[in-house]
Design an enzyme around this catalytic site. Structure first.
Site, mmCIF file in Angstrom:
data_model
loop_
_atom_site.group_PDB
_atom_site.id
_atom_site.type_symbol
_atom_site.label_atom_id
_atom_site.label_comp_id
_atom_site.label_asym_id
_atom_site.label_seq_id
_atom_site.Cartn_x
_atom_site.Cartn_y
_atom_site.Cartn_z
ATOM 1 C CE LYS A 19 16.515 0.826 -1.717
ATOM 2 N NZ LYS A 19 15.173 1.013 -1.013
ATOM 3 C CB SER A 20 16.694 -4.545 2.744
ATOM 4 O OG SER A 20 15.792 -4.377 1.931
ATOM 5 N N GLY A 92 10.195 3.824 1.812
ATOM 6 C CA GLY A 92 9.290 3.053 2.532
ATOM 7 C C GLY A 92 9.918 2.330 3.694
ATOM 8 N NE ARG A 121 5.457 2.789 -1.413
ATOM 9 C CZ ARG A 121 6.994 2.259 -1.106
ATOM 10 N NH1 ARG A 121 7.921 2.959 -1.208
ATOM 11 N NH2 ARG A 121 7.026 1.129 -0.979
ATOM 12 C CD GLN A 166 8.973 -1.524 2.981
ATOM 13 O OE1 GLN A 166 7.692 -1.073 3.176
ATOM 14 N NE2 GLN A 166 9.789 -1.084 2.331
ATOM 15 C CG ASP A 312 12.425 -4.301 -4.326
ATOM 16 O OD1 ASP A 312 11.287 -4.197 -4.446
ATOM 17 O OD2 ASP A 312 12.940 -4.219 -3.175
ATOM 18 C CE LYS A 339 7.023 -3.524 -3.249
ATOM 19 N NZ LYS A 339 7.243 -3.812 -1.977
ATOM 20 N NE ARG A 343 9.145 -0.110 -8.212
ATOM 21 C CZ ARG A 343 10.035 -0.385 -7.103
ATOM 22 N NH1 ARG A 343 10.129 -1.473 -6.749
ATOM 23 N NH2 ARG A 343 10.933 0.756 -6.735
#
Ligand code: S3P
Length: 435
Positions: A19-20, A92, A121, A166, A312, A339, A343
């Protein structure tokens, strides 16, 4: 959805593209000259938000099939400001990376919004460096909606206050537009997919162990990107195989970037039987086939330096820890609170409900393994995809099974998750209202 316990998890599977890297391929492709053909694209709710965002900015994206797309880049300075806000959904990575690119679009004013979770966030972590570079950035009390006015940018040296890929990526992408050399210093190394991809696209990038520098760029070109499987999506199956006696599964073509693969080191430390076959490079990223077989696990300690490489995966590792002898301690993971859900709170609440002996701390958790299995019961995803997958794996490993509420959240990163689970754990997945 009901998840029933199974005797064992077995088989060979593949998982969607990382995904990243998928977000980055579409975003960087959008600011390249010419076409970027992306294969192994990890299609999910999050990455579809990224496709929609670049389309809103005037970029054509062709979708050939579920995992192949072509992005028709408009060049570094060719994005057009839409008249309506750009909706970033739950993603995000999208909002933070895109903000860096938009900061350098001198002809535009942009507004970024997100869903309920993304709107809670923190965004000042990107507005602070972007403002220092000269962009006009306005958040809503440090959160979304966020307005960005692109302006001529100046290069900065920026020491990240939190270890965040990020934020690093946001500053590096803005650095492509800045006058001079932009350097980001990291407290702990985080995933380096942006640096790798920018290098491939022809940007001048200098990498050092604790920092990275990017120079202003005039043009980028990235004709093709091949994306390996997402280790974060493989993680639930790997943990399931490690804890359900008699299991053996292999996930093929998984990205094994050392800055992402911390979960494999921890599983090995816990006594899991982990083997990697067919090591290769996929799209400039290390990759391989990962096999995990069940064994008796012991607790482990995870400290701050290791956290970015498995950030993650900490929720799913907590399930492994519940099935391990002795204590597991996670420290230096306060970022978990920022997150898709908090979490730390969410993992503690949900694992306790099904018999886990877990306690939250300021920056992590402590878990006393019950070498017997988790009891089972109700798990709620809190609308968080990682929690939905946690609930499912806890369910197959449990004594009584799990009623999983909010299972649809899994589609944020892995729409086919339950189908793959059913493939390796036949009989585990019971959809609501099915007879
Ligand atoms: C990501 C970085 C991590 C991670 C997120 C994806 C990325 O976030 O948790 O799921 O693609 O760069 P932070 O950079 O906020 O730690």
């Amino acid at each position: 959805m009901r998840i029933e316990p199974v005797a064992a998890l077995e088989g060979h599977v593949a998982v969607p593209g990382d995904k990243s890297i998928s977000h980055r391929a579409v975003l960087i492709g959008a600011i390249c000259e010419g076409e970027t053909r992306v294969s192994g694209f990890g299609r999910s709710a999050d990455t579809e938000s990224t496709i929609a965002a670049v389309r809103a900015l005037g970029v054509e994206v062709e979708e050939h099939d579920v995992d192949t797309v072509t992005v028709h880049g408009v060049g570094l300075r060719g994005l057009r400001a839409p008249e309506v806000p750009i909706a970033c959904g739950n993603a995000g990575t999208l909002v933070r990376l895109l903000a860096g690119i938009l900061a350098g679009q001198e002809r535009g004013e942009f507004e970024l919004t997100g869903d309920e979770s993304l709107s809670t966030r923190p965004m000042e972590r990107i507005s602070t460096p972007l403002t220092r570079m000269g962009a006009g950035v306005e958040t809503t009390n440090g959160r979304l909606p966020m307005g960005i006015q692109g302006r001529p940018l100046r290069a900065i040296d920026y020491e990240l206050p939190v270890a965040s890929a990020q934020v690093k990526s946001c500053v590096l992408l803005a650095g492509l537009y800045a006058d001079g050399e932009t350097t980001v210093v990291e407290p702990v190394p985080t995933r380096d997919h942006t640096e790798r991809m920018l290098e491939h696209a022809g940007a001048r990038v200098t990498r050092r162990p604790a920092s990275v520098t990017v120079e202003r760029a005039e043009t980028l070109r990235l004709p093709s990107v091949e994306i390996p499987g997402d280790i974060s999506s493989a993680a639930p199956f790997l943990v399931g195989a490690a804890i359900v006696p008699g299991s053996s599964i292999t996930v093929h073509g998984v990205g094994l970037n050392p800055r992402r693969a911390g979960i494999l080191d921890v599983l090995e430390r816990m006594g899991a039987r982990v083997a990697i076959y067919n090591r290769r490079s996929i799209g400039g990223e290390p990759a391989g086939d990962v096999e995990v077989r069940a064994s008796d696990l012991v607790g482990a300690t995870i400290v701050a330096d290791e956290v970015p490489s498995l950030i993650d995966e900490l929720p799913i590792l907590a399930v492994a820890a519940c099935h391990a002898r002795g204590e597991t301690v996670v420290r230096g993971a306060d970022e978990l609170r920022a997150k898709e859900s908090d979490r730390i709170e969410a993992v503690v609440e949900e694992l306790r409900r099904i018999g886990g002996h877990i306690r939250g701390t300021r920056d992590g958790f402590r878990i006393k393994g019950v070498p017997a299995r988790l009891r089972g019961g109700v798990v709620d995803s809190h609308g968080d995809h990682r929690l939905a997958m946690l609930g499912a794996i806890a369910g197959v490993a449990s004594v009584e099974g799990v009623e999983l509420r909010g299972s649809e959240a899994a589609a944020v990163s892995f729409p086919g998750f339950f189908e793959v689970l059913e493939q390796i754990a036949p009989g585990a997945v019971h959809y609501p209202h099915a007879t």
